[in-house]
Design a protein around this motif. Structure first.
Motif, PDB file in Angstrom:
ATOM      1  N   CYS A 109      79.384 -35.824  -1.315  1.00  0.00           N
ATOM      2  CA  CYS A 109      79.402 -35.962  -2.768  1.00  0.00           C
ATOM      3  C   CYS A 109      80.320 -34.887  -3.346  1.00  0.00           C
ATOM      4  CB  CYS A 109      77.999 -35.827  -3.345  1.00  0.00           C
ATOM      5  SG  CYS A 109      77.261 -34.199  -3.131  1.00  0.00           S
ATOM      6  N   SER A 110      80.551 -34.965  -4.629  1.00  0.00           N
ATOM      7  CA  SER A 110      81.386 -33.954  -5.279  1.00  0.00           C
ATOM      8  C   SER A 110      80.573 -32.673  -5.477  1.00  0.00           C
ATOM      9  CB  SER A 110      81.874 -34.468  -6.623  1.00  0.00           C
ATOM     10  OG  SER A 110      80.785 -34.550  -7.514  1.00  0.00           O
ATOM     11  N   SER A 159      70.182 -31.203  -0.904  1.00  0.00           N
ATOM     12  CA  SER A 159      71.071 -30.269  -1.612  1.00  0.00           C
ATOM     13  C   SER A 159      70.474 -28.873  -1.630  1.00  0.00           C
ATOM     14  CB  SER A 159      71.311 -30.749  -3.045  1.00  0.00           C
ATOM     15  OG  SER A 159      71.914 -32.006  -3.049  1.00  0.00           O
ATOM     16  N   LEU A 160      69.193 -28.808  -1.865  1.00  0.00           N
ATOM     17  CA  LEU A 160      68.510 -27.512  -1.908  1.00  0.00           C
ATOM     18  C   LEU A 160      68.499 -26.855  -0.525  1.00  0.00           C
ATOM     19  CD1 LEU A 160      67.191 -26.211  -4.371  1.00  0.00           C
ATOM     20  CD2 LEU A 160      64.995 -27.020  -3.551  1.00  0.00           C
ATOM     21  N   VAL A 161      68.234 -27.630   0.477  1.00  0.00           N
ATOM     22  CA  VAL A 161      68.201 -27.090   1.845  1.00  0.00           C
ATOM     23  C   VAL A 161      69.572 -26.532   2.224  1.00  0.00           C
ATOM     24  CG1 VAL A 161      68.014 -27.733   4.280  1.00  0.00           C
ATOM     25  CG2 VAL A 161      66.295 -28.518   2.650  1.00  0.00           C
ATOM     26  N   LEU A 162      70.614 -27.300   1.932  1.00  0.00           N
ATOM     27  CA  LEU A 162      71.952 -26.880   2.341  1.00  0.00           C
ATOM     28  C   LEU A 162      72.391 -25.607   1.623  1.00  0.00           C
ATOM     29  CD1 LEU A 162      73.724 -30.359   2.389  1.00  0.00           C
ATOM     30  CD2 LEU A 162      73.248 -28.935   4.370  1.00  0.00           C
ATOM     31  N   THR A 163      72.096 -25.505   0.343  1.00  0.00           N
ATOM     32  CA  THR A 163      72.644 -24.395  -0.444  1.00  0.00           C
ATOM     33  C   THR A 163      71.694 -23.199  -0.503  1.00  0.00           C
ATOM     34  OG1 THR A 163      71.788 -25.448  -2.445  1.00  0.00           O
ATOM     35  CG2 THR A 163      74.092 -25.872  -1.873  1.00  0.00           C
ATOM     36  N   VAL A 164      70.530 -23.399  -1.059  1.00  0.00           N
ATOM     37  CA  VAL A 164      69.622 -22.272  -1.295  1.00  0.00           C
ATOM     38  C   VAL A 164      69.019 -21.764   0.018  1.00  0.00           C
ATOM     39  CG1 VAL A 164      67.503 -21.536  -2.443  1.00  0.00           C
ATOM     40  CG2 VAL A 164      69.093 -23.068  -3.607  1.00  0.00           C
ATOM     41  N   ILE A 165      68.587 -22.683   0.869  1.00  0.00           N
ATOM     42  CA  ILE A 165      67.857 -22.262   2.070  1.00  0.00           C
ATOM     43  C   ILE A 165      68.801 -21.937   3.223  1.00  0.00           C
ATOM     44  CG2 ILE A 165      66.127 -22.966   3.766  1.00  0.00           C
ATOM     45  CD1 ILE A 165      64.890 -24.685   1.489  1.00  0.00           C
ATOM     46  N   GLU A 166      69.765 -22.798   3.477  1.00  0.00           N
ATOM     47  CA  GLU A 166      70.698 -22.527   4.571  1.00  0.00           C
ATOM     48  C   GLU A 166      71.880 -21.673   4.124  1.00  0.00           C
ATOM     49  OE1 GLU A 166      70.292 -23.273   7.846  1.00  0.00           O
ATOM     50  OE2 GLU A 166      68.287 -23.836   7.196  1.00  0.00           O
ATOM     51  N   GLY A 167      72.062 -21.542   2.832  1.00  0.00           N
ATOM     52  CA  GLY A 167      73.097 -20.651   2.308  1.00  0.00           C
ATOM     53  C   GLY A 167      74.522 -21.110   2.529  1.00  0.00           C
ATOM     54  N   LEU A 168      74.727 -22.425   2.646  1.00  0.00           N
ATOM     55  CA  LEU A 168      76.094 -22.917   2.821  1.00  0.00           C
ATOM     56  C   LEU A 168      76.867 -22.798   1.510  1.00  0.00           C
ATOM     57  CD1 LEU A 168      75.682 -26.188   4.933  1.00  0.00           C
ATOM     58  CD2 LEU A 168      76.118 -23.864   5.709  1.00  0.00           C
ATOM     59  N   GLU A 169      78.174 -22.635   1.635  1.00  0.00           N
ATOM     60  CA  GLU A 169      79.025 -22.654   0.446  1.00  0.00           C
ATOM     61  C   GLU A 169      78.938 -24.045  -0.184  1.00  0.00           C
ATOM     62  OE1 GLU A 169      80.789 -20.242  -0.958  1.00  0.00           O
ATOM     63  OE2 GLU A 169      79.940 -18.847   0.480  1.00  0.00           O
ATOM     64  N   PRO A 170      78.998 -24.091  -1.513  1.00  0.00           N
ATOM     65  CA  PRO A 170      78.888 -25.400  -2.173  1.00  0.00           C
ATOM     66  C   PRO A 170      79.886 -26.434  -1.670  1.00  0.00           C
ATOM     67  CG  PRO A 170      78.688 -23.648  -3.779  1.00  0.00           C
ATOM     68  CD  PRO A 170      79.026 -22.985  -2.486  1.00  0.00           C
ATOM     69  N   VAL A 171      81.105 -25.993  -1.387  1.00  0.00           N
ATOM     70  CA  VAL A 171      82.111 -26.965  -0.948  1.00  0.00           C
ATOM     71  C   VAL A 171      81.712 -27.562   0.408  1.00  0.00           C
ATOM     72  CG1 VAL A 171      83.575 -25.188   0.136  1.00  0.00           C
ATOM     73  CG2 VAL A 171      84.579 -27.343  -0.625  1.00  0.00           C
ATOM     74  N   GLU A 172      81.123 -26.735   1.262  1.00  0.00           N
ATOM     75  CA  GLU A 172      80.685 -27.207   2.578  1.00  0.00           C
ATOM     76  C   GLU A 172      79.459 -28.126   2.430  1.00  0.00           C
ATOM     77  OE1 GLU A 172      82.208 -26.802   5.214  1.00  0.00           O
ATOM     78  OE2 GLU A 172      80.879 -26.984   6.934  1.00  0.00           O
ATOM     79  N   ALA A 173      78.546 -27.702   1.577  1.00  0.00           N
ATOM     80  CA  ALA A 173      77.348 -28.516   1.350  1.00  0.00           C
ATOM     81  C   ALA A 173      77.720 -29.874   0.758  1.00  0.00           C
ATOM     82  CB  ALA A 173      76.388 -27.786   0.424  1.00  0.00           C
ATOM     83  N   ALA A 174      78.695 -29.870  -0.132  1.00  0.00           N
ATOM     84  CA  ALA A 174      79.133 -31.131  -0.741  1.00  0.00           C
ATOM     85  C   ALA A 174      79.774 -32.032   0.310  1.00  0.00           C
ATOM     86  CB  ALA A 174      80.110 -30.856  -1.879  1.00  0.00           C
ATOM     87  N   ARG A 175      80.563 -31.418   1.212  1.00  0.00           N
ATOM     88  CA  ARG A 175      81.181 -32.215   2.286  1.00  0.00           C
ATOM     89  C   ARG A 175      80.111 -32.871   3.147  1.00  0.00           C
ATOM     90  NH1 ARG A 175      85.128 -27.915   4.057  1.00  0.00           N
ATOM     91  NH2 ARG A 175      86.916 -28.245   2.720  1.00  0.00           N
ATOM     92  N   ILE A 176      79.108 -32.092   3.492  1.00  0.00           N
ATOM     93  CA  ILE A 176      78.059 -32.629   4.365  1.00  0.00           C
ATOM     94  C   ILE A 176      77.322 -33.767   3.671  1.00  0.00           C
ATOM     95  CG2 ILE A 176      75.815 -32.065   5.410  1.00  0.00           C
ATOM     96  CD1 ILE A 176      76.975 -29.329   6.119  1.00  0.00           C
ATOM     97  N   GLN A 177      77.121 -33.621   2.386  1.00  0.00           N
ATOM     98  CA  GLN A 177      76.405 -34.680   1.657  1.00  0.00           C
ATOM     99  C   GLN A 177      77.305 -35.837   1.250  1.00  0.00           C
ATOM    100  OE1 GLN A 177      73.586 -32.780  -1.411  1.00  0.00           O
ATOM    101  NE2 GLN A 177      72.517 -34.301  -0.203  1.00  0.00           N
TER     102      GLN A 177
END
Lengths: 184, 237
Positions: free
Chosen positions: A161-162, A141-159
């Motif tokens: 989860c909601s 979650s940290l890698v997707l959002t903080v480090i890679e800077g993905l939008e939360p909705v995209e990061a949630a899709r990849i994971q």
């Protein structure tokens, strides 16, 4: 055309004609993205490369079932993240206990560690060790959002989860890292 | 790099350092081929743990309060059970003050788990129930599997039956603000039910967010309010 439309063009050619050149184009376009994600989750260069290959292997085997519910990039990242998380879980299980994990993380800084080339700087090493102590879902979650800077909705899709789950995981991961690294 | 950098900046800097070591070769390796059309009919299970299970099974993850009215709750005697389990739990926790303790019971046996405290466990205790119900031919529901777990919030419970070690349950609950809870659960009942499911849910103590697929996951939880003062000096003092 947007990147997603370009991808769709190649995906359709692969699905209809088994066009290997089109799949090679998809591979070339997204290898870096997938590798970057996996490398920061598994924290081992060699493993990351191997899992990235496995990701595209799976994608090639199942691209016939890909439907445009998400972008190809999201789809292939999900495959990669799942493989990476599975690897981390197996590593943690093998180690058996969080304290063992801590000890291993510290010992991994020895000069013979294969990841020296990536994490030789002291600061980088500190962050790597702290990241290694995070549960795979928190780490991802940290890698997707903080480090890679993905939008939360995209990061949630990849994971898979909601967004609420994602927010919570990022919050927990930050809290744990701050405690580990003495950052306020 | 200085200690004055905030956490996110340090993480981004760390990410950039990792990225500098990219492999440069991005040519598709020869060993990655494309399957024939006929070999691609089976969808890729991105989340294998969520694969469909046999129809007519309902997973129930709930607590002392039954929120849904679609079918009869299986909470008969649950208040009494909650009190009994809490009493036992408190005794065990008192005996092992330095351990993270959880307790699980099936109606026939009790499993107790503990490990050295990896995290703060000052949060509230919760009672979680995971039950599997099977729909009968006449439309009624029969409970075929159940486990009740007492634990503190944020403590992962990894419970496996000694008699049937392939049956595994992991649950975890975390209190959010304003009565909202996060519940993660992972249930494996390969035999005889073929269940292998993982779910994360946000829920309130006054409602649920059921996820309906081939199975229904109906969550609920009860925060155990009764707080018992631990005597100074540990058990027996």
């Amino acid at each position: 055309m947007t990147e997603q439309e370009d991808d769709q063009f190649y995906v359709e050619r692969v699905q209809k004609d088994r066009d290997r050149d089109s799949f090679a184009e998809l591979y070339s376009r997204h290898f870096n993205t997938v590798y970057r994600l996996i490398a920061k989750i598994v924290l081992e260069e060699g493993v990351a490369e191997e899992l990235t290959q496995d990701t595209f292997m799976k994608a090639s085997q199942h691209i016939g079932t890909f439907r445009n519910h998400s972008s190809f990039k999201t789809w292939v990242c999900r495959i990669g993240v799942n493989l990476a998380n599975g690897h981390v879980r197996r590593v943690i299980t093998a180690r058996g206990h969080a304290e063992t994990l801590r000890t291993d993380a510290e010992s991994s800084t020895s000069p013979t560690s294969p990841r020296d080339s990536l994490f030789w700087k002291e600061e980088t090493m500190r962050v790597s060790q702290a990241m290694e102590r995070l549960a795979p879902e928190l780490r991802t979650s940290l890698v997707l959002t903080v480090i890679e800077g993905l939008e939360p909705v995209e990061a949630a899709r990849i994971q898979g989860c909601s967004r609420a789950t994602l927010y919570w995981r990022v919050h927990q991961a930050r809290k744990q890292l701050k405690a580990e690294m003495g950052d306020d | 790099m200085t200690k004055r950098m905030d956490l996110d900046s340090r993480l981004r800097e760390w990410g950039r350092n990792v990225d500098r070591e990219f492999p440069q070769e991005h040519r598709l390796p020869d060993h990655i081929g494309l399957a024939d059309k006929g070999e691609q009919e089976r969808p890729l299970l991105l989340f294998p743990l969520l694969r469909p299970v046999a129809a007519a099974l309902v997973i129930l993850l709930f607590g002392g309060i039954w929120f849904l009215t679609k079918q009869e709750p299986v909470t008969a005697g649950y208040e009494e059970l909650a009190e009994d389990m809490e009493a036992v739990y408190v005794e065990i926790a008192r005996m092992f003050p330095d351990q993270s303790v959880w307790m699980s019971e099936t109606g026939e046996d009790i499993e107790i788990g503990m490990e050295a405290l990896p995290i703060s466990t000052s949060g509230p205790r919760v009672l979680l129930r995971v039950a599997v119900q099977k729909r009968l031919a006449d439309g009624d529901w029969e409970e075929v599997w159940r486990r009740d777990v007492v634990t503190k919030e944020t403590v992962w419970v990894n419970s496996a039956s000694e008699q049937q070690p392939d049956q595994k349950l992991s649950v975890w609950a975390h209190a959010h603000e304003q009565g909202v809870w996060m519940v993660e659960s992972h249930l494996e009942l390969p035999r005889p039910y073929g269940i292998h499911i993982r779910e994360q849910l946000l829920m309130e103590t006054t409602g649920t967010q059921p996820a309906v697929r081939e199975v229904e996951l109906r969550p609920g939880l009860r925060m155990i309010q009764k707080m018992i003062e631990l005597p100074m000096g540990g058990y027996g003092a």
